[in-house]
Design an enzyme around this catalytic site. Structure first.
Site, short mmCIF file in Angstrom:
data_model
loop_
_atom_site.label_atom_id
_atom_site.label_comp_id
_atom_site.label_asym_id
_atom_site.label_seq_id
_atom_site.Cartn_x
_atom_site.Cartn_y
_atom_site.Cartn_z
N VAL A 1 0.85 -1.01 0.08
CA VAL A 1 0.31 0.17 -0.22
C VAL A 1 0.75 1.53 0.10
O VAL A 1 1.86 1.23 0.09
CB VAL A 1 -0.68 0.11 0.82
CG1 VAL A 1 -2.31 -1.33 1.12
CG2 VAL A 1 -0.39 -0.16 2.39
N SER A 2 0.64 2.38 -0.60
CA SER A 2 1.46 3.67 -0.45
C SER A 2 1.96 4.08 0.23
O SER A 2 2.65 4.98 1.12
CB SER A 2 0.44 4.33 -1.38
OG SER A 2 0.29 3.59 -2.91
N SER A 3 0.78 3.69 1.83
CA SER A 3 1.28 4.76 2.72
C SER A 3 1.04 3.52 4.35
O SER A 3 0.12 2.81 4.00
CB SER A 3 1.06 6.05 3.13
OG SER A 3 -0.61 5.92 2.88
#
Length: 193
Positions: A9-11
């Site tokens: 996931v990006s963050s």
């Protein structure tokens, strides 16, 4: 053969539960919580080191592995060189095709199309972000990122002091806990030579 899952996931704020559920049959799962714009991700590197011949690497979507064609090609080649197979859950499964060469050819074609799509989506995200920033600037709402240090910051003052005491720029920055380029930028900003 071991099923190995990879989740990205990006963050750290994003939820991984959907991907975890989809990869519940995997014996081992590696999870990165960072952008896919670079292939330098700790858990991805651990996964690529861990896999062995005959393993099945499973991702929910191709863009979980990476966002640009070059990185995706490199990662997929590393998986292939280890003798493992990549399975992407949201891509068509070609298990019904008996001819192995035809199945491999179609699989590679599908992967190339999806790699292109992943890279195009990354470019669209950046473009939309830049457009949003421009609109916010015009409206006077965009101030940019808050500076990490102010002129009075303890770290910055310590680095300036060390520089005045004869330390090199690199040594002063290192001892103050910042990169040399950051220190140089602040020196120029506050006209300190």
């Amino acid at each position: 053969m071991e099923k190995i899952g990879y989740i990205r996931v990006s963050s750290s704020e994003q939820n991984i539960e959907r991907q975890v559920q989809q990869l519940s049959t995997c014996q081992k799962v590696f999870i990165d919580k960072m952008s896919g714009k670079t292939k330098e991700r700790p858990e991805l590197e651990k996964m690529l080191t861990y896999i062995r011949k005959g393993d099945l690497v499973i991702v929910t979507e191709l863009d979980r592995l990476g966002r640009n064609n070059q990185d995706l090609t490199t990662i997929m080649d590393q998986i292939k060189q280890k003798g493992a197979t990549l399975e992407v859950l949201n891509l068509p499964q070609l298990n019904g095709i008996q001819d192995e060469n035809l199945r491999l050819l179609l699989n590679n074609l599908i992967l190339e199309l999806y790699k292109y799509q992943a890279e195009s989506e990354r470019k669209r995200i950046i473009e939309r972000q830049q457009q949003g920033i421009q609109l916010a600037k015009v409206a006077g709402k965009y101030k940019g990122r808050k500076p990490k240090y102010t002129e009075k910051s303890e770290n910055l003052q310590h680095a300036f002091y060390l520089l005045q005491q004869g330390c090199s720029e690199a040594e002063a920055a290192r001892k103050a806990g910042m990169s040399r380029s950051t220190f140089r930028r602040y020196r120029e900003k506050y006209f300190l030579t």
